[in-house]
Design an enzyme around this catalytic site. Structure first.
Site, mmCIF file in Angstrom:
data_model
loop_
_atom_site.group_PDB
_atom_site.id
_atom_site.type_symbol
_atom_site.label_atom_id
_atom_site.label_comp_id
_atom_site.label_asym_id
_atom_site.label_seq_id
_atom_site.Cartn_x
_atom_site.Cartn_y
_atom_site.Cartn_z
ATOM 1 N N ARG A 101 1.460 -1.740 -0.066
ATOM 2 C CA ARG A 101 -0.009 -0.146 -0.295
ATOM 3 C C ARG A 101 0.717 0.953 0.008
ATOM 4 N NH1 ARG A 101 -5.276 1.516 2.997
ATOM 5 N NH2 ARG A 101 -5.635 0.561 1.699
ATOM 6 N N ASP A 226 -16.698 7.138 -1.231
ATOM 7 C CA ASP A 226 -15.789 6.861 -0.888
ATOM 8 C C ASP A 226 -15.109 7.683 -0.234
ATOM 9 O OD1 ASP A 226 -13.509 5.755 0.037
ATOM 10 O OD2 ASP A 226 -11.884 6.115 -2.325
ATOM 11 N N ARG A 295 -13.633 -8.509 2.165
ATOM 12 C CA ARG A 295 -12.524 -8.174 1.817
ATOM 13 C C ARG A 295 -11.847 -9.554 2.282
ATOM 14 N NH1 ARG A 295 -10.074 -3.446 1.509
ATOM 15 N NH2 ARG A 295 -8.798 -4.093 0.583
#
Ligand code: CP
Ligand code: NVA
Length: 310
Positions: A101, A226, A295
């Site tokens: 990330r 988002d 997820r």
């Protein structure tokens, strides 16, 4: 050949469906997979914070019989202390999968270029493929199939999640309306728009960037938003962003303009009173916690796919 996952369009529609179906099976029969990645190690490089991604990858790897290493590069960014190529080559000697990330897309590309094991993007400034695969798993569970639908996205469209949603809708031949402010810093990058236009030619997808929220919501099966304050947004930009995005907040009126059986999604983290009202995210159409749970299942399937264990 080693496969990597940087953005959704690294996969074909058929591969996305394969991964989603596998995730659904793993969710149903988790015990069947408890040795699938036995003795394997996942390295997770984090330059930005995370709740869901870190916990779901770490737990998922452990449930597959493997081991995950959390490595924070927050205070020692990639490419500063040593070349990214050296990092990738060294890590590849120790682990079976590298996940990262990072702030910059180039860092994922460089990791993938020099890694001899699969590299998974856990979010950069260009894509969030694990999120969108999990989201489509959730949509399949809720709607029963992934046939053509209308998804309406609201808010920040100069955004990793939006980009991969657009790519996924284009791959699947869906209609996606992206409702966002007109300023270039809040609208999708031209490069992404042309990629999506190219993909859409083959699938008859309709991808539109619009500025009217009710037009966007009309006839939508899925309403999606988002964070307005993605990781790394400087504090001093917060007021201007709030002002720009407020007209694109998902409210009950937006939900009413959509189909009556529309679902509300947010990849989380969410702020009540920002991207959506509390009434919407805590209301009966919201599926955000099922979305978050998936997820775990989808990332197990992604890791198995990239390790050639299907
Ligand atoms: N949705 C998502 O990726 O959440 P985290 O930032 O908590 O990992
Ligand atoms: N766009 C958000 C997604 C968080 C999962 C961010 O980059 O912070």
């Amino acid at each position: 050949m080693v496969r990597h996952l940087h953005k959704i369009s690294d996969l074909s529609r058929a591969e996305c469906e394969l991964i989603i179906n596998k995730a659904m099976e793993i969710k149903k029969y988790p015990g069947k997979y408890y040795k699938s990645l036995k003795h394997e190690t996942l390295l997770m490089l984090f330059e930005k914070p995370s709740l869901r991604t870190r916990i779901s990858f770490e737990t998922g790897m452990q449930q597959l019989g493997g081991h995950a290493i959390f490595y924070s590069i927050k205070d020692s960014p990639l490419g500063v202390k040593e070349n990214i190529s050296d990092t990738a080559k060294v890590a590849s000697r120790f682990v079976n999968i590298i996940a990262a990330r990072v702030y910059k897309r180039q860092d994922i590309w460089d990791l993938a270029k020099y890694s001899s094991v699969p590299v998974i993007n856990m979010l950069d400034d260009y894509a969030h493929p694990c999120q969108i695969l999990g989201d489509f798993q959730t949509i399949k569970e809720k709607k029963g199939n992934l046939e053509r639908k209308k998804l309406a996205y609201f808010g920040d469209a100069h955004n990793n999640v939006t980009y991969d949603l657009m790519r996924m809708c284009a791959l699947f031949g869906w209609k996606i309306y992206v409702a966002c402010p007109e300023a270039p810093e809040y609208t999708p990058e031209l490069e992404v728009l042309s990629e999506v236009a190219e993909l859409s030619k083959k699938t008859d997808a309709e991808v539109e960037v619009i500025h009217d929220t009710l037009d966007a919501a009309k006839g939508a099966d899925i309403i999606y938003t988002d964070s307005w304050m993605s990781y790394g947004i400087p504090k001093e930009q917060e007021d201007a962003r709030k002002k720009a995005f407020m007209p694109y907040q998902v409210t009950s009126s937006v939900m009413e303009a959509a189909n009556t059986d529309a679902i509300f999604m947010n990849c989380l983290p969410a702020m009540r009173g920002f991207e959506q009202t509390a009434e919407v995210i805590d209301g009966p159409q919201s599926i955000v916690f099922d979305q978050a749970e998936n997820r775990l299942h989808i990332q197990k399937a992604i890791m198995l796919f990239l390790r050639g264990k299907f």
